[in-house]
Design a protein around this motif. Sequence first.
Motif, mmCIF file in Angstrom:
data_model
loop_
_atom_site.group_PDB
_atom_site.id
_atom_site.type_symbol
_atom_site.label_atom_id
_atom_site.label_comp_id
_atom_site.label_asym_id
_atom_site.label_seq_id
_atom_site.Cartn_x
_atom_site.Cartn_y
_atom_site.Cartn_z
ATOM 1 N N ALA A 14 80.422 47.335 8.236
ATOM 2 C CA ALA A 14 81.470 47.135 7.229
ATOM 3 C C ALA A 14 80.906 47.338 5.822
ATOM 4 O O ALA A 14 81.534 47.973 4.966
ATOM 5 C CB ALA A 14 82.065 45.733 7.360
ATOM 6 N N ALA A 15 79.699 46.814 5.569
ATOM 7 C CA ALA A 15 79.076 46.953 4.248
ATOM 8 C C ALA A 15 78.753 48.419 3.964
ATOM 9 O O ALA A 15 78.971 48.917 2.858
ATOM 10 C CB ALA A 15 77.816 46.089 4.164
ATOM 11 N N VAL A 16 78.251 49.121 4.977
ATOM 12 C CA VAL A 16 77.910 50.532 4.811
ATOM 13 C C VAL A 16 79.170 51.362 4.554
ATOM 14 O O VAL A 16 79.180 52.244 3.699
ATOM 15 C CB VAL A 16 77.134 51.057 6.042
ATOM 16 N N ASP A 17 80.256 51.045 5.274
ATOM 17 C CA ASP A 17 81.522 51.752 5.037
ATOM 18 C C ASP A 17 81.986 51.558 3.599
ATOM 19 O O ASP A 17 82.499 52.488 2.964
ATOM 20 C CB ASP A 17 82.610 51.246 5.996
ATOM 21 N N GLU A 18 81.811 50.352 3.093
ATOM 22 C CA GLU A 18 82.188 50.043 1.704
ATOM 23 C C GLU A 18 81.359 50.887 0.731
ATOM 24 O O GLU A 18 81.886 51.459 -0.226
ATOM 25 C CB GLU A 18 81.963 48.547 1.459
ATOM 26 N N LEU A 19 80.056 51.003 0.980
ATOM 27 C CA LEU A 19 79.201 51.823 0.119
ATOM 28 C C LEU A 19 79.598 53.291 0.207
ATOM 29 O O LEU A 19 79.652 53.988 -0.804
ATOM 30 C CB LEU A 19 77.727 51.691 0.513
ATOM 31 N N ALA A 20 79.860 53.750 1.431
ATOM 32 C CA ALA A 20 80.171 55.172 1.639
ATOM 33 C C ALA A 20 81.423 55.588 0.878
ATOM 34 O O ALA A 20 81.570 56.745 0.500
ATOM 35 C CB ALA A 20 80.325 55.458 3.135
ATOM 36 N N ALA A 21 82.336 54.631 0.647
ATOM 37 C CA ALA A 21 83.605 54.929 -0.014
ATOM 38 C C ALA A 21 83.601 54.540 -1.496
ATOM 39 O O ALA A 21 84.618 54.648 -2.174
ATOM 40 C CB ALA A 21 84.737 54.189 0.701
ATOM 41 N N ALA A 22 82.459 54.091 -1.989
ATOM 42 C CA ALA A 22 82.387 53.537 -3.354
ATOM 43 C C ALA A 22 82.802 54.557 -4.405
ATOM 44 O O ALA A 22 82.476 55.730 -4.309
ATOM 45 C CB ALA A 22 80.960 53.063 -3.638
ATOM 46 N N ASP A 23 83.526 54.087 -5.423
ATOM 47 C CA ASP A 23 83.798 54.965 -6.566
ATOM 48 C C ASP A 23 83.120 54.438 -7.822
ATOM 49 O O ASP A 23 83.172 55.056 -8.871
ATOM 50 C CB ASP A 23 85.308 55.138 -6.796
ATOM 51 N N THR A 24 82.469 53.294 -7.700
ATOM 52 C CA THR A 24 81.823 52.660 -8.851
ATOM 53 C C THR A 24 80.417 52.222 -8.470
ATOM 54 O O THR A 24 80.198 51.692 -7.387
ATOM 55 C CB THR A 24 82.619 51.413 -9.293
ATOM 56 N N LEU A 25 79.479 52.441 -9.392
ATOM 57 C CA LEU A 25 78.103 52.010 -9.190
ATOM 58 C C LEU A 25 77.843 50.820 -10.115
ATOM 59 O O LEU A 25 77.924 50.953 -11.331
ATOM 60 C CB LEU A 25 77.157 53.159 -9.536
ATOM 61 N N ASP A 67 77.504 61.830 3.965
ATOM 62 C CA ASP A 67 78.972 61.859 3.937
ATOM 63 C C ASP A 67 79.609 60.985 2.866
ATOM 64 O O ASP A 67 80.832 60.962 2.751
ATOM 65 C CB ASP A 67 79.532 61.388 5.295
ATOM 66 N N GLY A 68 78.820 60.217 2.129
ATOM 67 C CA GLY A 68 79.397 59.251 1.198
ATOM 68 C C GLY A 68 79.951 59.889 -0.064
ATOM 69 O O GLY A 68 79.724 61.065 -0.336
ATOM 70 N N THR A 69 80.676 59.085 -0.826
ATOM 71 C CA THR A 69 81.137 59.499 -2.156
ATOM 72 C C THR A 69 79.904 59.652 -3.057
ATOM 73 O O THR A 69 78.808 59.209 -2.698
ATOM 74 C CB THR A 69 82.026 58.405 -2.765
ATOM 75 N N ASP A 111 81.170 53.329 -17.820
ATOM 76 C CA ASP A 111 80.871 54.695 -18.217
ATOM 77 C C ASP A 111 81.178 55.626 -17.046
ATOM 78 O O ASP A 111 81.401 55.165 -15.930
ATOM 79 C CB ASP A 111 79.375 54.789 -18.596
ATOM 80 N N ARG A 112 81.217 56.931 -17.312
ATOM 81 C CA ARG A 112 81.329 57.927 -16.236
ATOM 82 C C ARG A 112 80.117 58.805 -16.356
ATOM 83 O O ARG A 112 79.694 59.143 -17.452
ATOM 84 C CB ARG A 112 82.577 58.806 -16.404
ATOM 85 N N GLU A 113 79.535 59.186 -15.223
ATOM 86 C CA GLU A 113 78.497 60.187 -15.302
ATOM 87 C C GLU A 113 78.421 60.980 -14.022
ATOM 88 O O GLU A 113 79.020 60.602 -13.015
ATOM 89 C CB GLU A 113 77.145 59.585 -15.692
ATOM 90 N N THR A 114 77.719 62.108 -14.087
ATOM 91 C CA THR A 114 77.617 62.927 -12.883
ATOM 92 C C THR A 114 76.463 62.401 -12.035
ATOM 93 O O THR A 114 75.502 61.816 -12.550
ATOM 94 C CB THR A 114 77.364 64.418 -13.190
ATOM 95 N N LEU A 115 76.597 62.649 -10.735
ATOM 96 C CA LEU A 115 75.537 62.252 -9.815
ATOM 97 C C LEU A 115 74.248 62.978 -10.167
ATOM 98 O O LEU A 115 73.153 62.401 -10.103
ATOM 99 C CB LEU A 115 75.973 62.566 -8.379
ATOM 100 N N GLY A 116 74.353 64.243 -10.577
ATOM 101 C CA GLY A 116 73.169 65.018 -10.937
ATOM 102 C C GLY A 116 72.397 64.396 -12.091
ATOM 103 O O GLY A 116 71.170 64.267 -12.036
ATOM 104 N N THR A 117 73.107 63.981 -13.139
ATOM 105 C CA THR A 117 72.463 63.356 -14.296
ATOM 106 C C THR A 117 71.795 62.049 -13.888
ATOM 107 O O THR A 117 70.662 61.762 -14.269
ATOM 108 C CB THR A 117 73.509 63.072 -15.402
ATOM 109 N N TYR A 118 72.513 61.270 -13.087
ATOM 110 C CA TYR A 118 71.984 59.986 -12.629
ATOM 111 C C TYR A 118 70.722 60.203 -11.787
ATOM 112 O O TYR A 118 69.702 59.543 -11.989
ATOM 113 C CB TYR A 118 73.044 59.232 -11.830
ATOM 114 N N ALA A 119 70.789 61.171 -10.878
ATOM 115 C CA ALA A 119 69.650 61.470 -10.002
ATOM 116 C C ALA A 119 68.437 61.914 -10.815
ATOM 117 O O ALA A 119 67.305 61.479 -10.547
ATOM 118 C CB ALA A 119 70.037 62.550 -8.982
ATOM 119 N N SER A 120 68.656 62.762 -11.809
ATOM 120 C CA SER A 120 67.551 63.241 -12.653
ATOM 121 C C SER A 120 66.878 62.084 -13.374
ATOM 122 O O SER A 120 65.651 62.021 -13.474
ATOM 123 C CB SER A 120 68.053 64.246 -13.689
ATOM 124 N N ARG A 121 67.712 61.129 -13.849
ATOM 125 C CA ARG A 121 67.156 59.955 -14.520
ATOM 126 C C ARG A 121 66.322 59.118 -13.561
ATOM 127 O O ARG A 121 65.263 58.630 -13.931
ATOM 128 C CB ARG A 121 68.278 59.123 -15.127
#
Length: 126
Positions: A14-25, A67-69, A111-121
């Motif tokens: 259930a916790a993993v499903d919640e993470l997989a569908a997350a729209d907020t970090l 497969d996650g968001t 804030d909003r940011e791209t996954l790419g920017t976040y990953a690079s950081r």
Amino acid sequence: MFGMRKAWERELGAAVDELAAADTLAFGGVGIAGTLLPVTEAYERVSAALHDHPEETRRQLDRVLADGTPAGRAYAATLLERVDPAAARAAWTSLRDDPSEFTTFVGCVMDRETLGTYASRRLTAA
């Protein structure tokens, strides 16, 4: 009985499903009241499961990475940092060019940011 899963497996699922569908970090409380979002609580549960049931949790994290968001993949890669820094690096590296956006919360600041920017950081910080 076949198909009966242990309580921890159901909770982890259930916790993993919640993470997989997350729209907020968000890794801590958000807003003035410092409320923990359900997804942050799920992150904490998966983090605890990594310690207690590393193999199964690791398999689940690989599923979220696949497969996650965008926010879900960021949670999964962050959790990997605790158990397998090399795998986490590989995950962040593969996400570096991802243009999808998600919402981040640090305290009251949304804030909003791209996954790419976040990953690079994350790669730079590692």
